[in-house]
Motif scaffolding. Structure first.
Motif, PDB file in Angstrom:
ATOM      1  N   GLU A  41       0.815  -1.211   0.000  1.00 29.72           N
ATOM      2  CA  GLU A  41       0.000   0.000   0.000  1.00 29.72           C
ATOM      3  C   GLU A  41       0.850   1.263   0.000  1.00 29.72           C
ATOM      4  N   PHE A  42       2.117   1.118  -0.355  1.00 29.47           N
ATOM      5  CA  PHE A  42       3.018   2.265  -0.408  1.00 29.47           C
ATOM      6  C   PHE A  42       2.882   2.970  -1.750  1.00 29.47           C
ATOM      7  N   ARG A  43       3.359   4.186  -1.817  1.00 34.40           N
ATOM      8  CA  ARG A  43       3.289   4.940  -3.079  1.00 34.40           C
ATOM      9  C   ARG A  43       4.115   4.265  -4.173  1.00 34.40           C
ATOM     10  N   GLU A  44       5.132   3.484  -3.774  1.00 35.07           N
ATOM     11  CA  GLU A  44       5.967   2.789  -4.757  1.00 35.07           C
ATOM     12  C   GLU A  44       5.175   1.752  -5.550  1.00 35.07           C
ATOM     13  N   ALA A  45       4.049   1.305  -5.010  1.00 31.75           N
ATOM     14  CA  ALA A  45       3.228   0.303  -5.687  1.00 31.75           C
ATOM     15  C   ALA A  45       2.333   0.913  -6.768  1.00 31.75           C
ATOM     16  N   GLU A  46       2.262   2.225  -6.809  1.00 33.31           N
ATOM     17  CA  GLU A  46       1.412   2.887  -7.802  1.00 33.31           C
ATOM     18  C   GLU A  46       2.051   2.794  -9.186  1.00 33.31           C
ATOM     19  N   PRO A  47       1.240   2.627 -10.238  1.00 29.67           N
ATOM     20  CA  PRO A  47       1.780   2.573 -11.604  1.00 29.67           C
ATOM     21  C   PRO A  47       2.574   3.843 -11.927  1.00 29.67           C
ATOM     22  N   GLY A  48       3.718   3.648 -12.560  1.00 27.84           N
ATOM     23  CA  GLY A  48       4.557   4.770 -12.957  1.00 27.84           C
ATOM     24  C   GLY A  48       5.373   5.372 -11.829  1.00 27.84           C
ATOM     25  N   ALA A  49       5.395   4.711 -10.701  1.00 26.48           N
ATOM     26  CA  ALA A  49       6.118   5.250  -9.545  1.00 26.48           C
ATOM     27  C   ALA A  49       7.604   5.414  -9.853  1.00 26.48           C
ATOM     28  N   GLU A  50       8.172   6.475  -9.287  1.00 27.08           N
ATOM     29  CA  GLU A  50       9.618   6.688  -9.345  1.00 27.08           C
ATOM     30  C   GLU A  50      10.155   6.456  -7.938  1.00 27.08           C
ATOM     31  N   ILE A  51      11.089   5.523  -7.825  1.00 26.90           N
ATOM     32  CA  ILE A  51      11.582   5.093  -6.523  1.00 26.90           C
ATOM     33  C   ILE A  51      13.057   5.460  -6.392  1.00 26.90           C
ATOM     34  N   PRO A  52      13.380   6.351  -5.457  1.00 31.77           N
ATOM     35  CA  PRO A  52      14.792   6.696  -5.261  1.00 31.77           C
ATOM     36  C   PRO A  52      15.521   5.578  -4.514  1.00 31.77           C
ATOM     37  N   ILE A  53      16.731   5.279  -4.946  1.00 33.25           N
ATOM     38  CA  ILE A  53      17.598   4.307  -4.286  1.00 33.25           C
ATOM     39  C   ILE A  53      18.826   5.087  -3.829  1.00 33.25           C
ATOM     40  N   GLU A  54      18.960   5.240  -2.531  1.00 29.64           N
ATOM     41  CA  GLU A  54      20.036   6.051  -1.964  1.00 29.64           C
ATOM     42  C   GLU A  54      21.229   5.183  -1.545  1.00 29.64           C
ATOM     43  N   GLY A  55      22.420   5.747  -1.648  1.00 27.59           N
ATOM     44  CA  GLY A  55      23.608   5.094  -1.124  1.00 27.59           C
ATOM     45  C   GLY A  55      24.180   3.985  -1.984  1.00 27.59           C
ATOM     46  N   HIS A  56      23.724   3.884  -3.201  1.00 31.17           N
ATOM     47  CA  HIS A  56      24.228   2.852  -4.120  1.00 31.17           C
ATOM     48  C   HIS A  56      24.568   3.496  -5.452  1.00 31.17           C
ATOM     49  N   THR A  57      25.298   2.757  -6.270  1.00 38.62           N
ATOM     50  CA  THR A  57      25.670   3.266  -7.588  1.00 38.62           C
ATOM     51  C   THR A  57      24.658   2.814  -8.634  1.00 38.62           C
ATOM     52  N   ALA A  58      24.522   3.620  -9.670  1.00 33.08           N
ATOM     53  CA  ALA A  58      23.642   3.238 -10.774  1.00 33.08           C
ATOM     54  C   ALA A  58      24.153   1.956 -11.430  1.00 33.08           C
ATOM     55  N   ALA A  59      25.465   1.842 -11.571  1.00 32.19           N
ATOM     56  CA  ALA A  59      26.044   0.644 -12.197  1.00 32.19           C
ATOM     57  C   ALA A  59      25.746  -0.608 -11.364  1.00 32.19           C
ATOM     58  N   GLY A  60      25.853  -0.512 -10.054  1.00 34.63           N
ATOM     59  CA  GLY A  60      25.570  -1.655  -9.196  1.00 34.63           C
ATOM     60  C   GLY A  60      24.102  -2.048  -9.242  1.00 34.63           C
TER      61      GLY A  60
END
Length: 168
Positions: A41-60
């Protein structure tokens, strides 16, 4: 599918990079973490959601997504620690164990101290144990060949003391 955002329905933002994916695949292959994240029931479950991932690299993060899409365990050396951290956090045992084995095979005097510090910082106990043993056994060689890495270790007095107690 991963290379084509045409039918993707979720976007992860990592280091300012947008990585699109398909929630049905992530829920099916990504374990409990992705299942709860993308179907709850989090906003991340909504279609088209943009989810930030902190503390990691894009390559990883991209490498972990590629594993989830292809089931292939092939991670670039420069991303293996980040993939290990992600797999540990998301409780994905297969890629985590693969990364640990990879590091154990690739450990050398140039990378051991850095990996030891990172493993300690991020609670990667399997890697910490392996790198601690390597650094302790090869302390003199590291001191001769890669003195700068020992300076880096010097910024963590408790780790330096632990190594010194074992090495000497």
């Amino acid at each position: 599918m991963l290379a084509s955002p045409a039918l993707s329905d979720v976007t992860f933002i990592v280091e300012g990079t947008k990585l699109t994916a398909h929630r049905c695949l992530l829920v099916a292959r990504g374990g409990e973490y992705f299942s709860r994240l993308l179907t709850g029931e989090f906003r991340e479950a909504e279609p088209g959601a943009e989810i930030p991932i902190e503390g990691h690299t894009a390559a990883g993060f991209r490498a972990l997504l590629e594993y989830l899409y292809t089931d292939e365990l092939a991670f670039p050396d420069e991303s293996v620690i980040d993939v290990m951290r992600l797999a540990h956090a998301y409780r994905l045992d297969r890629p985590y164990n693969h990364c640990v084995r990879h590091c154990r095979r690739q450990i050398n005097t140039a990378n051991a101290v850095g990996w030891f510090i990172e493993a300690n910082q991020y609670g990667l106990d399997d890697l910490r144990d392996s790198t601690f043993k390597f650094v302790s056994r090869n302390f003199r060689k590291i001191r001769t060949e890669h003195k700068d890495s020992l300076r880096q270790l010097g910024q963590y007095p408790e780790l330096m003391m632990e190594v010194m107690m074992e090495a000497l």
